[in-house]
Enzyme design. Structure first.
Site, PDB file in Angstrom:
ATOM      1  N   ARG B 124       0.861  -1.195   0.000  1.00  0.00           N
ATOM      2  CA  ARG B 124       0.000   0.000   0.000  1.00  0.00           C
ATOM      3  C   ARG B 124       0.888   1.233   0.000  1.00  0.00           C
ATOM      4  O   ARG B 124       1.731   1.403   0.893  1.00  0.00           O
ATOM      5  CB  ARG B 124      -0.926   0.019   1.213  1.00  0.00           C
ATOM      6  N   GLU B 142       4.368   7.236   2.753  1.00  0.00           N
ATOM      7  CA  GLU B 142       5.215   6.052   2.931  1.00  0.00           C
ATOM      8  C   GLU B 142       4.748   4.916   2.043  1.00  0.00           C
ATOM      9  O   GLU B 142       3.638   4.948   1.501  1.00  0.00           O
ATOM     10  CB  GLU B 142       5.265   5.618   4.399  1.00  0.00           C
ATOM     11  N   ASN B 144       4.257   0.808   2.093  1.00  0.00           N
ATOM     12  CA  ASN B 144       4.165  -0.286   3.065  1.00  0.00           C
ATOM     13  C   ASN B 144       4.236  -1.631   2.366  1.00  0.00           C
ATOM     14  O   ASN B 144       3.471  -1.891   1.447  1.00  0.00           O
ATOM     15  CB  ASN B 144       2.835  -0.182   3.810  1.00  0.00           C
ATOM     16  N   SER B 149      -3.162  -3.055   6.059  1.00  0.00           N
ATOM     17  CA  SER B 149      -4.492  -3.350   6.571  1.00  0.00           C
ATOM     18  C   SER B 149      -5.562  -2.452   5.955  1.00  0.00           C
ATOM     19  O   SER B 149      -5.273  -1.586   5.147  1.00  0.00           O
ATOM     20  CB  SER B 149      -4.500  -3.215   8.095  1.00  0.00           C
ATOM     21  N   LYS B 317      11.995   2.945   5.720  1.00  0.00           N
ATOM     22  CA  LYS B 317      11.970   4.379   5.386  1.00  0.00           C
ATOM     23  C   LYS B 317      13.271   4.800   4.696  1.00  0.00           C
ATOM     24  O   LYS B 317      13.280   5.683   3.854  1.00  0.00           O
ATOM     25  CB  LYS B 317      11.747   5.201   6.665  1.00  0.00           C
ATOM     26  N   LYS B 374      12.127  11.845  10.872  1.00  0.00           N
ATOM     27  CA  LYS B 374      11.612  10.497  11.181  1.00  0.00           C
ATOM     28  C   LYS B 374      12.757   9.563  11.530  1.00  0.00           C
ATOM     29  O   LYS B 374      13.753   9.506  10.802  1.00  0.00           O
ATOM     30  CB  LYS B 374      10.871   9.923   9.969  1.00  0.00           C
ATOM     31  N   GLU B 378      11.815   1.234  12.875  1.00  0.00           N
ATOM     32  CA  GLU B 378      10.418   0.927  12.561  1.00  0.00           C
ATOM     33  C   GLU B 378       9.589   0.864  13.835  1.00  0.00           C
ATOM     34  O   GLU B 378      10.102   0.618  14.906  1.00  0.00           O
ATOM     35  CB  GLU B 378      10.317  -0.418  11.826  1.00  0.00           C
ATOM     36  N   GLY B 379       8.315   1.119  13.700  1.00  0.00           N
ATOM     37  CA  GLY B 379       7.446   0.996  14.868  1.00  0.00           C
ATOM     38  C   GLY B 379       6.504   2.179  15.033  1.00  0.00           C
ATOM     39  O   GLY B 379       5.482   2.073  15.672  1.00  0.00           O
ATOM     40  N   ARG B 460      -8.003   7.139   4.604  1.00  0.00           N
ATOM     41  CA  ARG B 460      -7.985   7.158   6.051  1.00  0.00           C
ATOM     42  C   ARG B 460      -7.953   8.614   6.473  1.00  0.00           C
ATOM     43  O   ARG B 460      -7.151   9.390   5.968  1.00  0.00           O
ATOM     44  CB  ARG B 460      -6.734   6.439   6.553  1.00  0.00           C
TER      45      ARG B 460
END
Lengths: 484, 484
Positions: B124, B142, B144, B149, B317, B374, B378-379, B460
């Protein structure tokens, strides 16, 4: 192929996985109700059986076969004013609070003038499988003419059981336990919606209007709203819009056109072609004279009522009792239909001072274990079973005995299905009630039938220890059939 | 026709009715999550906007147009081991706990021998609409490559908004407020399922087996399970079965065939053709060495991984940053694709001691209001915005600066939609992120692409006051587009 009447044998691990799959399918596919601690943003899955329940194919098919005959019968009963009014007037004496009140409202509407003679019936005939004589035969428990429910969730539970079967959850090797053709999914969502659509189309064509809506007259804080919504969604697929109002909102939200008696929504001016009651079937729902007046108000409009007051009243237990007589049936149906329908009846006796009534009074004391005593009063929950009958009658003035009917008990098999409710599995053995839906559009002035069609089924199961079985009330659950 | 960017203007009464219709449609049609007070028998509707959000058609179409190019790019990046391994090794220094660990697992698997070179990507690409220069252009936030999801719920929210439009709830006269063709429903359920099915079919045909299953590797007590289940149901329609296991259940529930490395379910012997991760994307999910070992264990099997470790790592990233260089893009794509993709990028700078990095370090202090800093780690949830950047960097040893990237801020419009969550309406104005799904099946050994297809979208939205927007985490919501 599973042997007749068998259920899948699962290990504990398999059952845990089944319940996970079942719960999430139900929550994710609208097999839901509002939970008891009602929050408008939460739903709970409806109580449901883990497995489809075995049901003899011949008897399932018989239920469907007689559905349209019952539609015809009740259309004819409703259209025979002389006959029906006599029966209802008698009955009103013993149920002043509800039947009497409905009848009063009807008479008042009749006096004012009823402009819509077409009536729409969404009916459900409920059966149990009687094993009394070593055979398995469906016998009618009751015939419902108002606010019949679970047509929506019934399609869903059939889809659920088919999904679990396809996924292999009923089989230890993940194959199919059942053949697809033995798990019929009820087409009640489509069937009942089509009945409502017939009413809409009749109205729009006879009144030359377009874009009319179906008014769902609903209860406040209804937990079973998703069952109703499924019909709304299906209607909208055909471009038919709906509006939901409670009985107490009806008069402030609508207006009646004086010239035509067309019923319209005040907010948008949309014409209501069909008034579909998913309420107003029990006395406790009428909380004020305003509610009773709303029932009157709707009856005098041009909208097609589903059902009209006369159609609703034809569903009284007293009428069911009288119709068990072949002589009475003969006033409405041809010979062949009489035999076919009569075959689904158990004996139901009056408790009045007619010859049959006097005989029944004796029977009630001599062989009470064969019977259930039911009040003619509508509202449910007050049946007296077997050995409790004599004592009950002794405590009642004899003048009130005619307020009851004596019905032969049906002896359904107890089956080893399991019920899942709120995450708890109940394994007491179940009893099943098969409901067959039917929709009929007819003219009350002459009995002419414009549309009459069977509309799917409902299998409702309850634990064998409970005598009454409302799903929404918290005991009993929705189920589907495995035909053998 | 509504003017561009407008929302329906409803009276209070109309809004109450809209919310009633919306809530019950969502609960009755699987637009749901488990509620925060997790009970396995209750679902709550997902946070959702009342209206579809206006989005420029040209930019929506651009997102779809570039989807397959991004699929190709990431397939090629993943297949260029020399290039990718260098980047990931560098990155691992700054994210030892996760990227470093994933890389370690990969190297161990590589040493043991990886038998399945085919990799399946369900990707995505997330964009915001940048209004910086008086234009509206999508810019990538970004990309993914693991456990993407809301492909399930996105189709549902599109259906919801279309339902409300068809029902007339967006219009005071109950007509349609939007034209149907301006409310595209995301086909992500079908698109993502088809991607998984491609993996299954490839495996079954190359290994000459049948009736294989897709393993969904899931989190324990996942609240967003219904989103995942929608793909499972769609797969089952094509006869493809699924099994759900958590990472910690994987090794006890499956076995690897020694000769072929086929992965099989112990309970049934079914072969797992595709391992589909809906977990394992963030460090907190690995609670023990056992979980890390399960990730290794799955990687060495013959099953097609969605995604493989290399494919997952390509979504770092740092990779996104490096790919903003046209020179780097040129190693993977043709000239036309380079320009098309590059057009969706904002500037992303390294913070290392390269020439560009040194320039970026100066920029971060000189014009911090233009950027977000950033962590390469990750997280999520640790971004530093605008004026906070200088102070943050000052508090950090300079040796750790290369662990961050400096990204130009995107300036999306704030729109007057409303969010409904748990019965509460939030009216703060919203920001939107458009995700475009893509599925690609490719060979990591040579970059050959077997299947590559755009797979619907996700809109979203989040309140404009929140900088991060996870739907399941409790802020942000699912939305759909109204194209103008």
């Amino acid at each position: 192929m599973p042997p007749k009447k068998s259920f899948p044998q699962l290990s504990k691990i398999q059952e845990v996985e089944l319940i996970d799959d079942l719960s999430q399918w139900a929550l994710g596919n609208g097999l839901v109700m509002y939970p008891k601690d009602f929050k408008p943003y939460n739903a709970a899955y409806a109580p449901v059986t883990l497995f489809p329940t075995p049901f003899p194919r011949s008897q399932f098919e018989k239920g469907i076969e007689v559905a349209e005959k019952f539609g015809e019968l009740y259309a004819k009963v409703t259209s025979n004013y002389e006959w029906l009014s006599k029966a209802i007037e008698e009955l009103s004496q013993f149920d002043k609070g509800f039947t009497g009140k409905l009848w009063e409202v009807y008479l008042k509407a009749r006096e004012f003038g009823i402009v819509q003679t077409k009536s729409l019936g969404l009916f459900r005939s409920d059966y149990m499988l009687d094993t009394a004589n070593g055979e398995e035969r469906i016998k009618q428990v009751e015939f419902n003419t108002v606010s019949i429910s679970f047509g929506g969730l019934s399609s869903k539970v059939g889809e659920l059981h088919s999904f679990l079967n396809s996924k292999g959850d009923y089989s230890s090797d993940k194959g199919n336990y059942y053949r697809d053709e033995d798990l019929p999914v009820s087409d009640s969502i489509k069937g009942l919606s089509e009945g409502l659509a017939q009413g809409v189309r009749y109205y729009e064509s006879s009144e030359s209007v377009k874009d009319t809506v179906v008014l769902f007259v609903v209860q406040h804080n209804e937990r079973n709203v998703f069952d109703q919504r499924l019909l709304e969604y299906e209607l909208l697929k055909s471009g038919i819009k709906s509006k939901r109002l409670t009985l107490s909102e009806v008069e402030s939200s609508t207006a009646i056109d004086e010239a035509t008696r067309a019923l319209k929504l005040k907010s948008t001016g949309q014409t209501i072609s069909v008034v579909y009651y998913r309420s107003a079937y029990a006395p406790y729902e009428f909380t004020s004279e305003k509610d009773w007046h709303a029932r009157y108000y709707l009856e005098i409009t041009r909208a097609v009522k589903c059902p009209s007051l006369l159609t609703q009243l034809s569903g009284a237990k007293k009428i069911q009792q009288v119709l068990t007589s072949k002589a009475v049936l003969g006033q409405f149906l041809d010979k062949e239909s009489i035999d076919t329908l009569h075959d689904t009846f158990v004996a139901i006796h009056p408790m009045d001072d007619s010859e049959e009534g006097l005989a029944a009074q004796k029977l009630a004391f001599a062989e009470p274990e064969r019977f259930v005593l039911k009040p003619q009063r509508e509202g449910g929950g007050n049946n007296i079973y077997k050995q409790n009958i004599p004592e009950f009658l002794e405590g009642l003035p004899k003048s009130e005995w005619p307020g009851y009917i004596l019905m032969e008990l049906i002896h359904p098999p107890t089956l080893k299905n399991k019920i899942l409710r709120d995450g708890v599995i109940i394994e007491e053995g179940i009893l099943c009630e098969l409901g067959i839906f039917n929709t009929v559009l007819f003219d009350e002035s002459d009995g002419q039938i414009l549309y009459n069609k069977a509309a799917g089924y409902l299998l409702r199961s309850k634990t064998s220890s409970s005598d009454e079985g409302g799903v929404a009330a918290g005991f009993g659950c929705v189920d589907s059939v495995y035909l053998y």
